[in-house]
Design a protein around this motif. Structure first.
Motif, short mmCIF file in Angstrom:
data_model
loop_
_atom_site.label_atom_id
_atom_site.label_comp_id
_atom_site.label_asym_id
_atom_site.label_seq_id
_atom_site.Cartn_x
_atom_site.Cartn_y
_atom_site.Cartn_z
N SER A 1 -20.24 -54.70 -4.69
CA SER A 1 -20.71 -56.06 -4.39
C SER A 1 -20.10 -57.07 -5.35
CB SER A 1 -22.23 -56.14 -4.37
OG SER A 1 -22.74 -55.72 -5.59
N ILE B 1 -18.30 -60.42 -4.10
CA ILE B 1 -18.77 -61.74 -4.51
C ILE B 1 -17.66 -62.53 -5.22
CG2 ILE B 1 -20.34 -62.89 -6.12
CD1 ILE B 1 -22.43 -60.77 -5.10
N LYS C 1 -25.04 -67.28 -11.62
CA LYS C 1 -25.27 -67.22 -10.17
C LYS C 1 -24.70 -65.94 -9.55
CE LYS C 1 -25.94 -69.20 -5.96
NZ LYS C 1 -27.22 -69.43 -5.33
N PRO C 2 -23.40 -65.62 -9.78
CA PRO C 2 -22.91 -64.36 -9.24
C PRO C 2 -23.60 -63.14 -9.83
CG PRO C 2 -21.18 -65.50 -10.46
CD PRO C 2 -22.32 -66.43 -10.35
N GLU D 1 -26.64 -62.66 -7.89
CA GLU D 1 -26.32 -62.17 -6.54
C GLU D 1 -25.97 -60.69 -6.56
OE1 GLU D 1 -23.33 -64.58 -4.73
OE2 GLU D 1 -24.68 -66.27 -4.46
N SER E 1 -28.19 -56.67 -5.18
CA SER E 1 -27.73 -55.54 -4.35
C SER E 1 -28.08 -54.19 -4.95
CB SER E 1 -26.22 -55.65 -4.15
OG SER E 1 -25.57 -55.49 -5.38
N THR F 1 -33.52 -62.16 -4.94
CA THR F 1 -33.45 -62.73 -3.59
C THR F 1 -34.11 -64.10 -3.56
OG1 THR F 1 -33.74 -60.48 -2.80
CG2 THR F 1 -33.92 -62.22 -1.17
N SER G 1 -32.02 -66.68 -5.52
CA SER G 1 -30.79 -67.08 -4.84
C SER G 1 -31.09 -68.05 -3.70
CB SER G 1 -30.10 -65.82 -4.32
OG SER G 1 -28.80 -66.07 -4.01
#
Lengths: 283, 291
Positions: A267, A271, B103-104, B107, B111, B155, B158
């Motif tokens: 991921s 991203i 931010k990334p 994210e 996962s 989640t 984000s």
């Protein structure tokens, strides 16, 4: 004055929130990495389990996860592509599009264990595929379909209208435009979505509980109709079944680290590609 | 001519999501409904005893529903302050460079597979709770709430961050112009403007928590009794399905009962998603964004 004190207090609280969040998530990764690394070795990654799951490695388990993931993508990718192409390129705005959009959104919200029951009733029992790679892949494929559709849609929408119009004005048909112009341009975006879905599928457990997974199989899976060992299920089974909890927990740490590395790297790759693209297209 | 054929192929394939969604509903009804011929629906929903393997068996799912409600409520208490707070930090306080990293990272953390969270709950959180509260077992509703809450946080964060970014700059500038400081602008202008977007984030986070299976299966403790405290083991609906389906004889009453639970679960998440969709549509219209 009190206005500024309030502001400082408020900002400090927000800072605490993100600190606590990162602390918890960081500690998950820390504990699993530290204890997992003790277990992982060349032997652990390349050999099968021995002595009733207390020794040996997890090679067939990793292979099982790869098969399931591959199967799910093979099933979901063409369907998802077609659906996104229809919605972006052909869709007459209207009832049909709304119905499809709403069903995609709701399919994305269905709990994963419900997909598992659907797979059990339809693929395992009704079609008679049994508990197998095939049943598991199909179930996982339906699960990631919404993800593939929405990421493909995003990629297609990012293709400028002017390119399409240029192609159509040169006499290309709609399909020729899609095939020769739109899809190649959107390819990196579509790939990002596929990579993200791979990360998601590799870690899903509930859908394969009754459709594909087995705690132990002899050797590697032989056909699409055999049951498989899979990483996420293996972690669960090691913690709940078997007779040597201490030794099994150690192996479960190893499995968790392998799964975590796989999913996080996959991921992260997706991203970063996406961020670079968004940067490139000036968003 | 060829073009028309392609168009038809795409149109037919595009309806696959609808087919699968309808298929899931049909299967759940077909396999779940027979339970109501044996057990009164009222008794099924509000019965206090879940003893599917006793003879005679008892099929009351109130303990399972309440367990799901407790655990989801607990998880919401964890993930809403942490998720929304982190989103506000990202939006208001993090500089450009910090944001480009955080931010990334968040994210990517979203996962992490649920089975890994479950495993973490078993090996780390369980002994911690057991020692802290001096419990017979650390596998309990509190454990499930904590782990599920942490899991839903990325989640929520984000999605809430996306909602905050939709608030037009002009709102903030107008607020500064009348003399408000950053905190006043944030709490009295930006948060109300992004309010429905943030609620959508929270609802989707809760929907994820209520449908989550592996984590609660591993850490909630699994005892199907009506919960009295967060420190007791519980068995939420998803955990009951996942734990018992393997042993339920196909086509038997227990099998149908588990499908009926899945049907109820499906309806709950379906309603959550519809509400989220309605709120987010209003939100977009309110801020003048296209549908």
């Amino acid at each position: 004055m009190s206005k500024n004190i309030k502001q400082n207090l408020g900002f400090f609280t927000l800072f605490l929130c993100i600190l606590i969040t990162l602390f918890f998530l960081g500690s998950i990764i820390y504990f699993i990495s530290v204890r997992g690394f003790r277990v992982i070795s060349w032997e652990f990654l390349t050999q099968g389990p021995r002595m009733g799951m207390t020794q040996g490695g997890i090679a067939p388990v990793i292979v099982g996860t790869l098969y399931l993931t591959l199967g799910a993508i093979i099933f979901a990718l063409p369907l998802g592509l077609a659906c996104a192409i229809y919605l972006c390129e052909y869709s007459p705005k209207g009832l049909a599009v709304n119905v499809i959009r709403i069903s995609i959104n709701n399919l994305a919200g269905v709990p994963s264990v419900v997909f598992g029951l659907f797979g059990l009733a339809i693929f395992v029992n009704f079609f008679g595929f049994g508990v197998s790679i095939l049943s598991g892949s199909l179930t996982l494929g339906i699960l990631i379909l919404p993800l593939i559709i929405s990421s493909t849609q995003e990629a297609l929408l990012a293709v400028p209208v002017s390119i399409r119009e240029a192609s159509l004005s040169l006499g290309a048909t709609r399909w020729e435009t899609i095939k020769n112009i739109v899809l190649p341009t959107a390819l990196p975006g579509i790939l990002t979505g596929v990579i993200l879905s791979i990360g998601r599928v590799a870690g899903e457990t509930a859908p394969i509980l009754f459709t594909a997974a087995a705690f132990y199989t002899r050797g590697y899976p032989k056909s699409v109709f055999s049951e498989v060992m899979a990483l996420p299920y293996h972690i669960y089974a090691l913690m709940t079944e078997g007779t040597h909890p201490a030794k099994q927990t150690a192996i479960a740490y190893g499995c968790s680290l392998v799964l975590l590395l796989m999913v996080l790297l996959i991921s992260a790759a997706a991203i970063f590609i996406r961020q670079r693209q968004r940067g490139a297209s000036g968003q | 001519m060829k073009d028309k054929i392609y168009k038809w192929v795409f149109t037919v394939l595009a309806f696959s999501s609808l087919v699968f969604l309808v298929g899931i509903v049909l299967v759940l009804f077909k396999e779940g409904f027979p339970i109501f011929q044996k057990v009164n629906p009222i008794k099924f929903l509000f019965g206090k005893g879940w003893y599917p393997t006793y003879s005679p068996p008892e099929f009351g799912i109130l303990p399972l529903i309440l367990a799901s409600v407790w655990v989801t409520a607990g998880a919401t208490l964890v993930c809403v302050p942490l998720g929304v707070g982190s989103a506000l930090y990202l939006h208001e306080l993090s500089g450009h460079r910090q944001r480009a990293i955080l931010k990334p990272v968040i994210e990517i953390l979203a996962s992490i597979p649920s089975v890994v969270y479950g495993f973490f709950g078993v090996v780390i959180v369980t002994p911690f709770l057991q020692n802290t509260f001096n419990l017979p077992t650390g596998l309990c509703a509190l454990n499930a709430s904590l782990v599920l809450g942490i899991m839903a946080t990325p989640t929520v964060c984000s999605l809430a961050d996306d909602a905050l970014n939709y608030v037009p700059r002009t709102f903030r500038e107008a607020s500064f112009a009348v003399g408000a400081n950053r905190w006043q602008t944030l709490t009295q202008v930006v948060i109300p403007a992004a309010g429905s977007g943030i609620s959508t984030a929270i609802i989707l986070g809760m929907s994820r928590a209520i449908g989550e299976t592996m984590t609660v299966l591993m850490v909630a403790g699994g005892s199907a009794v009506i919960p009295h405290s967060f420190l007791e083991p519980v068995r939420p609906m998803t955990a009951a399905i996942a734990a018992e389906m393997g042993e339920a004889p196909m086509g038997g009453t227990h099998y149908h009962a588990l499908f009926a639970i899945a049907l109820i679960l499906f309806m709950i998440t379906f309603i959550f998603n519809i509400i989220a969709e309605m709120i987010s549509r209003r939100f977009r219209i309110k801020l003048g964004l296209s549908g």
